[in-house]
Write a protein that holds these residues in place. Sequence first.
Motif, mmCIF file in Angstrom:
data_model
loop_
_atom_site.group_PDB
_atom_site.id
_atom_site.type_symbol
_atom_site.label_atom_id
_atom_site.label_comp_id
_atom_site.label_asym_id
_atom_site.label_seq_id
_atom_site.Cartn_x
_atom_site.Cartn_y
_atom_site.Cartn_z
ATOM 1 N N GLU A 125 0.813 -1.214 0.000
ATOM 2 C CA GLU A 125 0.000 0.000 0.000
ATOM 3 C C GLU A 125 0.849 1.268 0.000
ATOM 4 O O GLU A 125 0.316 2.389 -0.041
ATOM 5 C CB GLU A 125 -0.927 -0.011 1.211
ATOM 6 N N GLN A 141 -0.191 0.439 -8.905
ATOM 7 C CA GLN A 141 -0.801 1.625 -9.507
ATOM 8 C C GLN A 141 -1.092 2.721 -8.492
ATOM 9 O O GLN A 141 -1.048 3.915 -8.811
ATOM 10 C CB GLN A 141 -2.070 1.250 -10.262
ATOM 11 N N THR A 142 -1.361 2.327 -7.237
ATOM 12 C CA THR A 142 -1.658 3.338 -6.218
ATOM 13 C C THR A 142 -0.442 4.169 -5.841
ATOM 14 O O THR A 142 -0.577 5.243 -5.253
ATOM 15 C CB THR A 142 -2.224 2.673 -4.952
ATOM 16 N N TRP A 143 0.762 3.682 -6.156
ATOM 17 C CA TRP A 143 1.977 4.431 -5.850
ATOM 18 C C TRP A 143 2.187 5.599 -6.807
ATOM 19 O O TRP A 143 2.846 6.582 -6.470
ATOM 20 C CB TRP A 143 3.204 3.526 -5.937
#
Length: 334
Positions: free
Chosen positions: A227, A252-254
Amino acid sequence: MDPSPRAQRPTALVLSLGGTIAMAAQETGHGGVAPRLAAEDLVAAVPEIAEVAVLELRDFRKVPGAWLEIDDIAAVAKLLNEQAAAGTTGFVITQGTDTLEEVAYLLDLLYEGAAPVVVTGAMRNAQMAGADGPANLLAAVRTAVSTQARDMGVLVAFADELHAARHVQKTHSTSPSAFSSPGAGPIGHLVEGQPRFHFALGRSPHVALPLDRRASVEVLEATLGSEGAFLQAAKSLEGLVVAAFGAGHVPQTWAPQLGDLASRIPVVLTSRTGAGSVLTGTYDFGPGSETDLLGRGLINGGHMGPRKARLLLLALLRSGADQAAIQAAFAAHR
């Protein structure tokens, strides 16, 4: 009797920093080893060295490799530059293997002389059967005074192999053959006691001393499903290196967070794989691809591994380099 006239032998400076090669059992404790041996002790265990060179011995530090600091290595580099300018034929540095690949690379960035610098150590301490320190030290001294090794930058001598600092990695926790150069191979070998080189590398661009500015640079590794909690803490850094999946990919959240960081500090994109290069435009699957991340302002680390990329970025920041100089340096080192 002295085996050969002193005037006919080259001069070499041996700097001892500690590490396993200098470790012996403590007088008190539970039987574990700690750095106790001086450079004089290391050389005394290899009488044959006296035939190779006239040695100057210095105990620069006496610590485990894990305790060495950036300032320690900057001080070593300053000394090497001064001694090379004064005419010393070659240099040998003995130290702990935990950080040997990083010390060798940082010295390669900071050392400006032509005289060979050879870093070595041991995987087995002096009290173990088959201790490898004496053979590694002899190989290092022979390489340090070899005319063929001049102007090749910093080398690592281990298990009769010679590795370039920019490629070498410690790839095993206990094996006497712990060092290799993934993607490149050894630059040479010791054959019948003499260094023989298979190819030569051009010197990498130098980073100028002193490293008198303070900077904090860390490595953040991408892992499955992470995360990215540490990305928030990265806001307090002066630089960040991302050890990405494969050819330069992250969750992708990074991506948005890394783009935000890259707008304020240098963020270098590397691969966690250990060999191969970050790509520039093969994958374009959206957030987290190398195309996306480079478009957000991350710096392409090319074939550099994350640990060495961190050292290059840290040295540049501590020497006062600006964003343009950092971009140019990474392009040149790729």
